[in-house]
Design a protein around this motif. Structure first.
Motif, PDB file in Angstrom:
ATOM      1  N   GLN A  79      18.856   0.046  10.248  1.00 50.45           N
ATOM      2  CA  GLN A  79      18.215   0.009  11.621  1.00 50.45           C
ATOM      3  C   GLN A  79      18.058   1.574  12.069  1.00 50.45           C
ATOM      4  N   GLN A  80      19.169   2.277  12.040  1.00 50.65           N
ATOM      5  CA  GLN A  80      19.267   3.569  12.256  1.00 50.65           C
ATOM      6  C   GLN A  80      17.963   4.391  12.075  1.00 50.65           C
ATOM      7  N   LYS A  82      15.626   3.466  10.788  1.00 51.48           N
ATOM      8  CA  LYS A  82      14.167   2.948  11.167  1.00 51.48           C
ATOM      9  C   LYS A  82      13.661   3.526  12.296  1.00 51.48           C
ATOM     10  N   ARG A  83      14.836   3.297  13.071  1.00 53.38           N
ATOM     11  CA  ARG A  83      14.400   3.990  14.621  1.00 53.38           C
ATOM     12  C   ARG A  83      14.293   5.419  14.604  1.00 53.38           C
ATOM     13  N   HIS A  84      14.901   6.248  13.713  1.00 50.56           N
ATOM     14  CA  HIS A  84      14.850   7.659  13.433  1.00 50.56           C
ATOM     15  C   HIS A  84      13.442   7.875  13.051  1.00 50.56           C
ATOM     16  N   ASN A  86      10.705   6.197  13.025  1.00 51.30           N
ATOM     17  CA  ASN A  86       9.529   5.821  14.026  1.00 51.30           C
ATOM     18  C   ASN A  86       9.595   6.877  15.194  1.00 51.30           C
ATOM     19  N   LYS A  87      10.539   7.744  15.330  1.00 52.25           N
ATOM     20  CA  LYS A  87      10.335   8.870  16.287  1.00 52.25           C
ATOM     21  C   LYS A  87       9.696  10.254  15.615  1.00 52.25           C
TER      22      LYS A  87
END
Length: 119
Positions: A79-80, A82-84, A86-87
Motif C-alpha cells: 500500500q505504501q 502504491k501511494r508513493h 502515484n505521487k
C-alpha cells in the motif's frame, strides 16, 4: 512510555510488539490487583506436563502470529509503495547520446573560500 508503546496494537502487524517479542500478552500493573488462581492444582506429577503443554501452545501461537504479522507487513508495504508511486510524475524526457543537458554543479553552490578549479 515504552510500556505504552510495547502494549499498543500496531497498524502494520496487527499485534503488539510485546506479544511478538515475548510470545505472550503483557501483564500490566493493574493486573496485579486482581487475584488469580490456576485452573488446576499444581503438583509435582503434572508440573512437567503442564509446562511442556504451555510451551507448545505458546510456540504454536507465536509462529501463527509471526506469519500473520509478516502478511500484514507485506500488505502495508505494498500500500505504501502504491501511494508513493502515484505521487511520482512519469519521466517524459528520454536522453540520448549527444543531447544537450543542463549540468548542475553542487560544489559551486556551497560556500567556498578558496579558488574553484575545473578538473
Amino acid at each position: 512510555m515504552l510500556l505504552a508503546y510495547r502494549t499498543l496494537k500496531q497498524d502494520t502487524t496487527k499485534h503488539t510488539p510485546f506479544d511478538l517479542t515475548y510470545r505472550r500478552t503483557a501483564t500490566l500493573p493493574i493486573n496485579f490487583t486482581v487475584e488469580t488462581c490456576p485452573a488446576q492444582p499444581i503438583n509435582e506429577n503434572n508440573f512437567q506436563e503442564m509446562l511442556q503443554r504451555r510451551a507448545y501452545i505458546l510456540l504454536s501461537i507465536l509462529e501463527e502470529k509471526q506469519r500473520i504479522a509478516a502478511t500484514h507487513i507485506e500488505h502495508f508495504q505494498a500500500q505504501q509503495k502504491k501511494r508513493h508511486d502515484n505521487k511520482l510524475s512519469p519521466v517524459t524526457n528520454e536522453f540520448k547520446i549527444k543531447n544537450k543537458v543542463l549540468l548542475y554543479r553542487t560544489k559551486a553552490e556551497k560556500q567556498w573560500s578558496g579558488k574553484f578549479e575545473n578538473k
